[in-house]
Motif scaffolding. Structure first.
Motif, PDB file in Angstrom:
ATOM      1  N   MET A   1      45.435  79.891  38.880  1.00  0.00           N
ATOM      2  CA  MET A   1      45.067  78.728  39.641  1.00  0.00           C
ATOM      3  C   MET A   1      45.498  78.932  41.088  1.00  0.00           C
ATOM      4  O   MET A   1      46.564  79.465  41.346  1.00  0.00           O
ATOM      5  CB  MET A   1      45.720  77.499  39.058  1.00  0.00           C
ATOM      6  CG  MET A   1      45.185  77.141  37.679  1.00  0.00           C
ATOM      7  SD  MET A   1      46.022  75.747  36.957  1.00  0.00           S
ATOM      8  CE  MET A   1      47.390  76.585  36.189  1.00  0.00           C
ATOM      9  N   PHE A   2      44.664  78.490  42.013  1.00  0.00           N
ATOM     10  CA  PHE A   2      45.012  78.652  43.409  1.00  0.00           C
ATOM     11  C   PHE A   2      44.955  77.351  44.195  1.00  0.00           C
ATOM     12  O   PHE A   2      45.420  77.293  45.327  1.00  0.00           O
ATOM     13  CB  PHE A   2      44.140  79.713  44.086  1.00  0.00           C
ATOM     14  CG  PHE A   2      42.691  79.350  44.192  1.00  0.00           C
ATOM     15  CD1 PHE A   2      42.227  78.574  45.241  1.00  0.00           C
ATOM     16  CD2 PHE A   2      41.792  79.801  43.249  1.00  0.00           C
ATOM     17  CE1 PHE A   2      40.889  78.244  45.338  1.00  0.00           C
ATOM     18  CE2 PHE A   2      40.449  79.484  43.352  1.00  0.00           C
ATOM     19  CZ  PHE A   2      40.006  78.702  44.397  1.00  0.00           C
ATOM     20  N   SER A   3      44.401  76.294  43.619  1.00  0.00           N
ATOM     21  CA  SER A   3      44.294  75.038  44.343  1.00  0.00           C
ATOM     22  C   SER A   3      44.191  73.890  43.351  1.00  0.00           C
ATOM     23  O   SER A   3      43.747  74.064  42.224  1.00  0.00           O
ATOM     24  CB  SER A   3      43.052  75.055  45.245  1.00  0.00           C
ATOM     25  OG  SER A   3      42.964  73.867  45.997  1.00  0.00           O
ATOM     26  N   GLU A   4      44.597  72.696  43.797  1.00  0.00           N
ATOM     27  CA  GLU A   4      44.440  71.500  42.972  1.00  0.00           C
ATOM     28  C   GLU A   4      43.782  70.421  43.831  1.00  0.00           C
ATOM     29  O   GLU A   4      43.752  70.515  45.039  1.00  0.00           O
ATOM     30  CB  GLU A   4      45.787  71.052  42.405  1.00  0.00           C
ATOM     31  CG  GLU A   4      46.877  70.879  43.435  1.00  0.00           C
ATOM     32  CD  GLU A   4      46.954  69.469  43.984  1.00  0.00           C
ATOM     33  OE1 GLU A   4      46.409  68.544  43.385  1.00  0.00           O
ATOM     34  OE2 GLU A   4      47.557  69.304  45.039  1.00  0.00           O
ATOM     35  N   ASN A   5      43.231  69.415  43.180  1.00  0.00           N
ATOM     36  CA  ASN A   5      42.495  68.400  43.916  1.00  0.00           C
ATOM     37  C   ASN A   5      43.266  67.085  44.076  1.00  0.00           C
ATOM     38  O   ASN A   5      42.712  66.095  44.518  1.00  0.00           O
ATOM     39  CB  ASN A   5      41.132  68.140  43.266  1.00  0.00           C
ATOM     40  CG  ASN A   5      41.240  67.508  41.904  1.00  0.00           C
ATOM     41  OD1 ASN A   5      42.324  67.256  41.395  1.00  0.00           O
ATOM     42  ND2 ASN A   5      40.096  67.247  41.286  1.00  0.00           N
ATOM     43  N   GLY A   6      44.526  67.047  43.692  1.00  0.00           N
ATOM     44  CA  GLY A   6      45.329  65.844  43.831  1.00  0.00           C
ATOM     45  C   GLY A   6      45.169  64.855  42.690  1.00  0.00           C
ATOM     46  O   GLY A   6      45.803  63.805  42.680  1.00  0.00           O
ATOM     47  N   CYS A   7      44.305  65.166  41.733  1.00  0.00           N
ATOM     48  CA  CYS A   7      44.052  64.274  40.594  1.00  0.00           C
ATOM     49  C   CYS A   7      44.408  64.934  39.260  1.00  0.00           C
ATOM     50  O   CYS A   7      44.039  64.429  38.207  1.00  0.00           O
ATOM     51  CB  CYS A   7      42.590  63.853  40.581  1.00  0.00           C
ATOM     52  SG  CYS A   7      42.096  62.908  42.024  1.00  0.00           S
ATOM     53  N   GLY A   8      45.079  66.067  39.321  1.00  0.00           N
ATOM     54  CA  GLY A   8      45.463  66.762  38.101  1.00  0.00           C
ATOM     55  C   GLY A   8      44.510  67.859  37.679  1.00  0.00           C
ATOM     56  O   GLY A   8      44.683  68.457  36.624  1.00  0.00           O
ATOM     57  N   ASP A   9      43.486  68.111  38.479  1.00  0.00           N
ATOM     58  CA  ASP A   9      42.520  69.166  38.184  1.00  0.00           C
ATOM     59  C   ASP A   9      42.827  70.373  39.058  1.00  0.00           C
ATOM     60  O   ASP A   9      43.420  70.247  40.127  1.00  0.00           O
ATOM     61  CB  ASP A   9      41.101  68.675  38.460  1.00  0.00           C
ATOM     62  CG  ASP A   9      40.763  67.416  37.689  1.00  0.00           C
ATOM     63  OD1 ASP A   9      41.117  67.327  36.502  1.00  0.00           O
ATOM     64  OD2 ASP A   9      40.154  66.515  38.285  1.00  0.00           O
ATOM     65  N   PHE A  10      42.383  71.553  38.622  1.00  0.00           N
ATOM     66  CA  PHE A  10      42.709  72.789  39.322  1.00  0.00           C
ATOM     67  C   PHE A  10      41.486  73.670  39.530  1.00  0.00           C
ATOM     68  O   PHE A  10      40.525  73.605  38.771  1.00  0.00           O
ATOM     69  CB  PHE A  10      43.746  73.592  38.525  1.00  0.00           C
ATOM     70  CG  PHE A  10      45.041  72.880  38.372  1.00  0.00           C
ATOM     71  CD1 PHE A  10      46.021  72.978  39.333  1.00  0.00           C
ATOM     72  CD2 PHE A  10      45.287  72.097  37.253  1.00  0.00           C
ATOM     73  CE1 PHE A  10      47.221  72.308  39.200  1.00  0.00           C
ATOM     74  CE2 PHE A  10      46.484  71.433  37.097  1.00  0.00           C
ATOM     75  CZ  PHE A  10      47.456  71.536  38.083  1.00  0.00           C
ATOM     76  N   TYR A  11      41.563  74.518  40.545  1.00  0.00           N
ATOM     77  CA  TYR A  11      40.590  75.574  40.790  1.00  0.00           C
ATOM     78  C   TYR A  11      41.282  76.903  40.535  1.00  0.00           C
ATOM     79  O   TYR A  11      42.452  77.077  40.861  1.00  0.00           O
ATOM     80  CB  TYR A  11      40.075  75.534  42.231  1.00  0.00           C
ATOM     81  CG  TYR A  11      39.226  74.335  42.524  1.00  0.00           C
ATOM     82  CD1 TYR A  11      37.858  74.365  42.270  1.00  0.00           C
ATOM     83  CD2 TYR A  11      39.773  73.179  43.040  1.00  0.00           C
ATOM     84  CE1 TYR A  11      37.059  73.253  42.532  1.00  0.00           C
ATOM     85  CE2 TYR A  11      38.988  72.066  43.309  1.00  0.00           C
ATOM     86  CZ  TYR A  11      37.638  72.118  43.056  1.00  0.00           C
ATOM     87  OH  TYR A  11      36.855  71.024  43.311  1.00  0.00           O
ATOM     88  N   GLY A  12      40.553  77.824  39.948  1.00  0.00           N
ATOM     89  CA  GLY A  12      41.136  79.125  39.651  1.00  0.00           C
ATOM     90  C   GLY A  12      40.068  80.122  39.266  1.00  0.00           C
ATOM     91  O   GLY A  12      38.872  79.904  39.509  1.00  0.00           O
TER      92      GLY A  12
END
Length: 53
Positions: A1-12
């Motif tokens: 994972m490298f980023s999150e959206n502030g709502c508990g979701d992630f990008y990776g």
């Protein structure tokens, strides 16, 4: 994972055969599943999301 959206979701990135794939994926914490994003690689994600004004 490298980023999150502030709502508990992630990008990776997905990993196959011990190799990190280029396509950016999205992890939805509610469904507990990874989804495709349409970003073919990190730089397209950064250009549209992180570097947009």
């Amino acid at each position: 994972m490298f980023s999150e959206n502030g709502c508990g979701d992630f990008y990776g990135f997905r990993i196959e055969n011990n190799q990190c794939l280029a396509e950016v994926c999205f992890f939805d914490h509610e469904t507990q599943a990874w989804q495709q994003t349409g970003y073919p690689e990190l730089f397209s994600f950064l250009a549209e999301v992180a570097l947009s004004i």
